[in-house]
Design an enzyme around this catalytic site. Structure first.
Site, PDB file in Angstrom:
ATOM      1  N   GLY A   1     -54.868 -86.795 -33.044  1.00 14.93           N
ATOM      2  CA  GLY A   1     -53.585 -86.949 -34.178  1.00 14.93           C
ATOM      3  C   GLY A   1     -52.689 -86.770 -33.581  1.00 14.93           C
ATOM      4  N   CYS A   2     -51.808 -86.408 -35.033  1.00 19.73           N
ATOM      5  CA  CYS A   2     -50.973 -85.782 -34.933  1.00 19.73           C
ATOM      6  C   CYS A   2     -49.778 -84.872 -35.497  1.00 19.73           C
ATOM      7  CB  CYS A   2     -49.859 -86.588 -33.540  1.00 19.73           C
ATOM      8  SG  CYS A   2     -50.626 -86.466 -31.965  1.00 19.73           S
TER       9      CYS A   2
END
Ligand code: SF4
Ligand code: SF4
Lengths: 501, 363
Positions: free
Chosen positions: B12-13
């Site tokens: 994720g980011c």
């Protein structure tokens, strides 16, 4: 009573307390198993004729009947099974090649059952097909290598002819002749309603069905039965049948008993003659000849229809498919060794060809390695049994699947595997008018539509679980598959990892 | 455990970007700050930035940023490059020693052009020549990884939180008209410098937030055209797809967006005839490049950027403006840090690209 009659495969068990001697079983059985004995007032059976099609069981009003595996067995022998022994008796009696029908029934590996599908957890969300759009539409046909633009800068949208499918499944080739008028009517209507295609098989197209042409794939096989200009123009695509999974290396077989009336007219051959199409196309002895036939058919149909080349899955299938992709074909159809048939020599059905799962994986990999996967679409058949088989096939790399056995099952087939006799009690693989009328095309087409809609729902659920909202994003997405209980080599050919990896 | 590249690692980011339409150059300070409120979207296992317009004095040269595992690897790579390239300048990329960033490889940059005869003999155009050379270094030379290869732009990335990575590379000392940033949240990797974002190819850079479910379908398609997905990351495959669609196929940014985040068939059926025809064509020709699953990406290139969400908008992304500046980020908080008075903050619809171009001649 001779050697052949010693053992029937099945046993007819009639509950005398329930039987009311209504004689329904007698009238329903085209194999003449049941008869009434006036002296005793009881129903009798000649079980040697029984094929276990379950018609009498289904129609007996008092549920008095059971068809069982005959308890009377020959002495057990792990090497000489009873079936093998009976086949020897038969051949010793007739001196002939054994015929059978439907797909290979032997316990060879079914790779679909050893492949498991992924689902999203935590790192990305599953998508709910009840609440979000979920797309199953696909286009089959050659894709351009380079886009081009018109003078105004917009994309030039001219494309090689494409088939649009509302879901990646089509009804595969079953000829009029091998199956009945009503069976064809059911398939044609269902395909039209579903926005997919059915396939005429090699027997030509009955005059009445020309109106379903927009959803018809017409077949050109080695016998060229029923092939003429109007026929070629009638369909949405033309399929050249080079081979069939149930009997690679040989042509079609339709016993003369089924060549009657309209069947003979549609095939353009005399009544009662056996329709045995030659093993090869006599104008195709090599790949360059195939190219010529592909282009003759394209010329004949003014490049408006995609050309499909159908082959059986055989050992060298990857190289063969690569050759076909370069021959100008728009779609390659590959038929695995479990594919059904209306009649095939038993030895060939049971021993020739390879599983579709391995053939598909090998072909898709090869075409990608050669950078030509985009030139053709890939359709696979040869025992696609359910929505999950479809999903696995697409993830391995297919564009769409062909189903036939599943379709005839929806029409009522009970897989008794005696289509070659022409006495199908369910009105499918027969031309006898009294039997044909048992299949009502209104009901038949509705059942086919139901089946395909059910599969479509299941496909959407499986897609959603993977976090995918279009079937396009599943094609060749092998990371979504894992194998269980397979050898390194099998996994390598399938191009998938083992579960747990 | 297999290292990154041999195994696919979901992550994720957080992303953030800023661009000046007038081509005014800005220091890296603000973009670093913008990552701070989104700290919890990264887990310290990868952060990075791309900056455009930072090398005006070498703007005609390809700027190769390379990680080397060892001095020997660098020597080997330089020998290889010397055969193929004229190297105008080579230097260590300046960094700052900070406690938060450790285990750094050797980090160098080279300003290069293809050797004239080598280029002629290869019968390739200049960009394709550089691209293949980069692919060769990354796949064939052990311990060498080119992580930036465009003209007048550069990417800077490391294992660490993005704000630390920014300080490590002294990005406040650079000035660019466009900046993008990324913080990574990989699920199960020890973290590898090359695996951080942005991923770049020539002047294309991609920062991406999401985990795409179409990955292997996309990868297996794009690998037919000479790309090699060595990192097994989404960003890598998205970058190759963009290069294929924009540079090789010559699609416009809008068209490319309509391939990767294609409108649903139901949406297409409601468009006017001309649009219907064009969109149907794109979906028919490039079905295997449809990207599904959650993503928000910012594609940077010389002279502009494009921000895009997946068609269901499964990842957050907001856009804001202030005068000639445009800001894009996973969260509005990040935009507020860059510009407290940002206006017209909105969340673009899934699948609709936001394209910002710098005035012609201003970059
Ligand atoms: S159909 Fe059933 S009830 Fe009727 S005769 Fe046959 S076994 Fe008896
Ligand atoms: S189609 Fe008829 S004859 Fe053939 S297997 Fe099915 S039920 Fe038996």
């Amino acid at each position: 009573m001779g050697v052949n009659d010693m053992i029937s495969t099945f046993e007819v068990v009639r509950n005398e307390q329930r039987c009311i001697q209504c004689r329904v079983c007698e009238t329903q059985c085209a194999n003449l198993v049941h008869y009434y004995h006036p002296d005793t007032g009881l129903m009798m059976s000649d079980e040697s004729k029984c094929v276990n099609c379950q018609r009498c069981v289904a129609l007996c009003p008092t549920r008095a009947l059971k068809i069982m595996k005959n308890r009377c067995r020959m002495r057990e022998n792990a090497n000489w099974s009873q079936d093998t022994i009976l086949e020897i008796y038969k051949q010793a009696d007739s001196g002939a090649v054994l015929l059978s029908s439907m797909g290979n029934p032997n316990p060879l590996p079914v790779y679909w059952d050893r492949i498991l599908i992924n689902a999203s957890q935590v790192t990305n969300p599953p998508i709910d097909p009840l609440r979000e759009p979920m797309e199953t539409r696909v286009y089959l046909g050659r894709k351009p290598e380079q886009i081009s633009r018109k003078e105004d800068g917009s994309l030039d949208t001219k494309l090689a002819p494409q088939l649009q499918l509302s879901l990646p499944v089509m009804f595969s080739a079953m000829s009029y002749g091998s199956i009945s008028y009503n069976a064809h009517a059911s398939l044609a209507r269902a395909a039209t309603e579903l926005g997919i295609y059915y396939n005429t098989g090699e027997g030509g197209l009955h005059q009445d069905f020309y109106r379903y042409g927009a959803h018809t794939i017409i077949q050109v096989a080695s016998g060229r039965f029923g092939v003429h200009k109007d026929y070629l123009e009638a369909g949405a695509a033309v399929e050249i049948k080079m081979g069939q999974g149930a009997k690679p290396g040989i042509g079609g077989h339709l016993p003369g008993t089924k060549i009657v009336g309209d069947v003979s007219r549609t095939r353009m051959i005399p009544e009662g003659t056996d329709a045995i199409s030659p093993a090869p196309h006599h104008d195709i002895y090599s790949i360059e000849d195939l190219r010529q036939l592909v282009y003759s058919l394209k010329e004949a149909t003014e490049y408006k229809k995609p050309i499909i080349v159908k082959v059986a899955a055989v050992h060298n299938i990857a190289a063969i498919a690569s050759g076909i992709a370069r021959s100008g074909a728009d779609i390659i159809a590959i038929d695995g060794f479990r594919g059904g048939t209306g009649a095939a020599p038993t030895r060939i059905r049971d021993n020739v060809g390879i599983p579709i799962e391995l053939a598909l994986a090998a072909v898709d990999t090869r075409l990608r390695e050669e950078g030509i996967r985009n030139r053709v679409s890939l359709v696979v058949g040869g025992s696609i049994r359910s929505a999950s088989d479809v999903v696995k096939a697409i993830a391995l790399g297919a564009d769409a699947c062909y189903v036939a056995t599943a379709a005839v099952l929806a029409l009522g087939c009970h897989l008794c595997r005696t289509c070659q006799t022409g006495k199908c009690n369910w009105g499918i693989a027969t031309q006898r008018p009294d039997l044909v009328k048992r299949l009502n095309p209104d009901v038949g087409s509705e059942r086919l539509v139901n089946l395909m809609n059910a599969w479509k729902h299941e496909i959407k659920e499986l897609l959603g679980g993977m976090g995918i909202n279009s079937i396009e994003a599943l094609r060749g997405n092998r990371l979504m598959l894992r194998g269980v209980g397979m050898t390194e080599k099998e996994l390598e050919i399938l191009g998938i990892a083992h579960a747990g990896e | 455990m297999k290292p990154e590249g041999q195994v696919r690692i979901p992550s994720g980011c957080a992303i953030s970007a800023m661009i000046s339409k007038n081509g005014e150059r800005m220091s890296g300070e603000k973009i670093i700050e913008s990552m701070k409120p989104m700290h919890d979207r990264s887990n310290g296992l990868g952060g990075g930035f791309a900056a455009y317009g930072i090398y005006p004095e070498h703007k005609d040269y390809y700027a190769l940023h390379i990680f080397f595992d060892s001095r020997a690897a660098r020597m080997e790579c330089e020998t290889f490059m010397n055969e193929k390239l004229d190297i105008a300048k080579s230097e260590r990329i300046p960094t700052r020693i900070i406690a938060e960033i450790t285990d750094e490889p050797l980090i160098w940059r080279y300003f290069v052009l293809p050797r004239r005869f080598a280029l002629q003999n290869s019968q390739l155009d200049e960009r394709e020549y550089i691209l293949r050379l980069v692919m060769t270094i990354n796949t064939k030379l052990d311990g060498c990884f080119v992580f930036s290869s465009g003209k007048n732009m550069g990417s800077f990335k490391a294992v660490g939180f993005p704000e630390d990575v920014g300080r490590f590379y002294r990005l406040e000392e650079y000035e660019g008209y466009c900046w993008t940033a990324h913080g990574r949240y990989p699920t199960n990797t020890p973290g590898w410098w090359g695996g951080a974002h942005p991923f770049t190819l020539l002047d294309y850079s991609i920062v991406h937030n999401g985990e795409i479910s179409s990955y292997d379908a996309n990868r297996r398609f794009i690998e037919m055209f000479g790309y090699k997905c060595t990192l097994q990351t989404d960003t890598e495959v998205i970058t190759y797809i963009m290069d294929y669609l924009l540079r090789r196929q010559g699609l416009t940014l809008e068209e490319a967006a309509h391939v990767v985040a294609a409108p649903f068939w139901s949406t297409i059926s409601r468009k006017d005839e001309a649009a219907k025809e064009q969109l149907t064509y794109l979906r028919t020709v490039f079905p295997s490049l449809l990207i599904t699953g959650p993503f928000s990406i910012v594609l940077g290139f010389n002279g502009g950027l494009m921000a895009l969400n997946d068609r269901l908008k499964l990842r957050s992304m907001v856009v804001g403006h202030k005068e000639d500046l445009v800001f894009i980020a996973s969260e509005e908080a990040a935009i507020r840090v860059m510009e407290p008075d940002a206006e017209d903050i909105y969340a673009p619809v899934g699948g609709e690209p936001v394209i910002v171009r710098v005035k012609e001649g201003a970059f």
